[in-house]
Design a protein around this motif. Sequence first.
Motif, PDB file in Angstrom:
ATOM      1  N   LEU A 108      -2.129  -7.027  -8.305  1.00 15.32           N
ATOM      2  CA  LEU A 108      -2.162  -5.733  -7.622  1.00 15.32           C
ATOM      3  C   LEU A 108      -3.090  -4.747  -8.320  1.00 15.32           C
ATOM      4  O   LEU A 108      -3.736  -3.922  -7.666  1.00 15.32           O
ATOM      5  CB  LEU A 108      -0.751  -5.167  -7.556  1.00 15.32           C
ATOM      6  N   SER A 155      -7.127  -5.022  -7.270  1.00 12.52           N
ATOM      7  CA  SER A 155      -7.338  -5.166  -5.821  1.00 12.52           C
ATOM      8  C   SER A 155      -8.641  -4.545  -5.342  1.00 12.52           C
ATOM      9  O   SER A 155      -9.017  -4.701  -4.183  1.00 12.52           O
ATOM     10  CB  SER A 155      -6.174  -4.517  -5.065  1.00 12.52           C
ATOM     11  N   SER A 164       8.984  -1.230  -1.204  1.00 15.17           N
ATOM     12  CA  SER A 164       7.688  -1.590  -1.776  1.00 15.17           C
ATOM     13  C   SER A 164       7.865  -2.617  -2.905  1.00 15.17           C
ATOM     14  O   SER A 164       8.980  -2.957  -3.278  1.00 15.17           O
ATOM     15  CB  SER A 164       7.015  -0.335  -2.340  1.00 15.17           C
ATOM     16  N   TYR A 165       6.732  -3.082  -3.409  1.00 13.40           N
ATOM     17  CA  TYR A 165       6.707  -4.036  -4.527  1.00 13.40           C
ATOM     18  C   TYR A 165       7.610  -5.234  -4.219  1.00 13.40           C
ATOM     19  O   TYR A 165       8.424  -5.663  -5.033  1.00 13.40           O
ATOM     20  CB  TYR A 165       7.143  -3.348  -5.827  1.00 13.40           C
ATOM     21  N   ASN A 166       7.427  -5.771  -3.015  1.00 15.85           N
ATOM     22  CA  ASN A 166       8.280  -6.846  -2.522  1.00 15.85           C
ATOM     23  C   ASN A 166       7.432  -8.037  -2.084  1.00 15.85           C
ATOM     24  O   ASN A 166       7.354  -8.352  -0.902  1.00 15.85           O
ATOM     25  CB  ASN A 166       9.123  -6.323  -1.344  1.00 15.85           C
ATOM     26  N   PRO A 167       6.753  -8.707  -3.042  1.00 13.08           N
ATOM     27  CA  PRO A 167       5.880  -9.821  -2.672  1.00 13.08           C
ATOM     28  C   PRO A 167       6.646 -10.928  -1.969  1.00 13.08           C
ATOM     29  O   PRO A 167       7.750 -11.298  -2.361  1.00 13.08           O
ATOM     30  CB  PRO A 167       5.317 -10.300  -4.016  1.00 13.08           C
ATOM     31  N   GLY A 168       6.038 -11.424  -0.884  1.00  8.94           N
ATOM     32  CA  GLY A 168       6.681 -12.476  -0.114  1.00  8.94           C
ATOM     33  C   GLY A 168       7.931 -12.032   0.594  1.00  8.94           C
ATOM     34  O   GLY A 168       8.854 -12.822   0.846  1.00  8.94           O
ATOM     35  N   GLY A 197       2.045  -9.264   3.844  1.00  8.16           N
ATOM     36  CA  GLY A 197       1.726  -8.815   2.495  1.00  8.16           C
ATOM     37  C   GLY A 197       1.648  -7.310   2.315  1.00  8.16           C
ATOM     38  O   GLY A 197       1.340  -6.837   1.215  1.00  8.16           O
ATOM     39  N   HIS A 227       3.923  -5.180   2.033  1.00  7.25           N
ATOM     40  CA  HIS A 227       4.953  -4.665   1.116  1.00  7.25           C
ATOM     41  C   HIS A 227       4.800  -5.227  -0.305  1.00  7.25           C
ATOM     42  O   HIS A 227       5.656  -4.973  -1.153  1.00  7.25           O
ATOM     43  CB  HIS A 227       6.350  -4.970   1.655  1.00  7.25           C
ATOM     44  N   ASP A 228       3.750  -5.999  -0.556  1.00  7.84           N
ATOM     45  CA  ASP A 228       3.555  -6.569  -1.888  1.00  7.84           C
ATOM     46  C   ASP A 228       3.342  -5.484  -2.943  1.00  7.84           C
ATOM     47  O   ASP A 228       3.711  -5.647  -4.100  1.00  7.84           O
ATOM     48  CB  ASP A 228       2.345  -7.511  -1.898  1.00  7.84           C
ATOM     49  N   GLY A 229       2.700  -4.395  -2.547  1.00 10.04           N
ATOM     50  CA  GLY A 229       2.406  -3.301  -3.463  1.00 10.04           C
ATOM     51  C   GLY A 229       3.245  -2.073  -3.175  1.00 10.04           C
ATOM     52  O   GLY A 229       4.325  -2.155  -2.573  1.00 10.04           O
ATOM     53  N   SER A 272      -1.133  -2.638  -1.530  1.00 13.28           N
ATOM     54  CA  SER A 272      -1.644  -4.002  -1.459  1.00 13.28           C
ATOM     55  C   SER A 272      -2.880  -4.014  -0.555  1.00 13.28           C
ATOM     56  O   SER A 272      -3.143  -3.049   0.179  1.00 13.28           O
ATOM     57  CB  SER A 272      -0.587  -4.938  -0.881  1.00 13.28           C
TER      58      SER A 272
END
Length: 276
Positions: free
Chosen positions: A104, A107, A167-171, A178, A180-182, A236
Amino acid sequence: MVNVGVAVAGAVLALVGLGTPAAARPVAVALPAVDMEAVLKAAQIDPRRADSAITPGSGESVRLVERALADRGLLAATYVDGHFGTRTVDAYAAYQRSLGYTGLDASGLPGPTSLRLLGETTYAVTRVVSAGSRVTYRSASMNTRTKAMLVEAERLLGRSLGITQGSYNPGGVPGSAGTHDGGGALDVSVSGMTAATRTTVARVLRQVGFAAWVRTPAQGFDYHIHAIALGDPDLSTGAQHQAGDYYLGFNGLADRGADDGPVVTPKLTWEEYQRL
């Protein structure tokens, strides 16, 4: 008898060069300013453009960043043009990796530390944007900037909002691509809301600095509101693209259809909203 205070003062003056004739003293030169808010906006919008237009208000700041990247051999001089397109994103990501950043943090979206280090001797960073620390609010993970935005939206609405994905919820939830990955990404529950209320909530989220859309079964989703905090330096790549598409009048989906959300003019970031 020598006055000790005078002697010490004279020594200090000599050390700092104040005893040197004015004409021989070095002249401090103010560095040009890079507006981080403007750079972040361009870094979200420009890669999603069909042309190489420059995001209004960002050109000079972006050129300074691009020149610093070119000086490090990371960007061809032809792309020092004020347009933060995909070549500049790639070059900035390469610079972030050279600092040891990964994932992250590499990026291609400028963060406050990397932006300052890149221009240490060539520019000064103004209007610094920070995502802040990670916190839990409404049982969801997010950063303090996003939480402040959500709290303000709740204040304006006079109601609490349920968060089904933070947030910060990879996968995370399938279908989120994607986003919510960041940081800066939220899915808001609309349980018990009428269609009119869903639209009102989306409008208020937009007013405080989110790109926000009501997602529907016709689009392949359960009803919810998907929100991306504009200008969050922790976004992300997928969320960056959705933010850029929002600015350009699209719906934030893969089909890049017309924006189907409530009209809010102008489209503001959290920092711009706070300055109103």
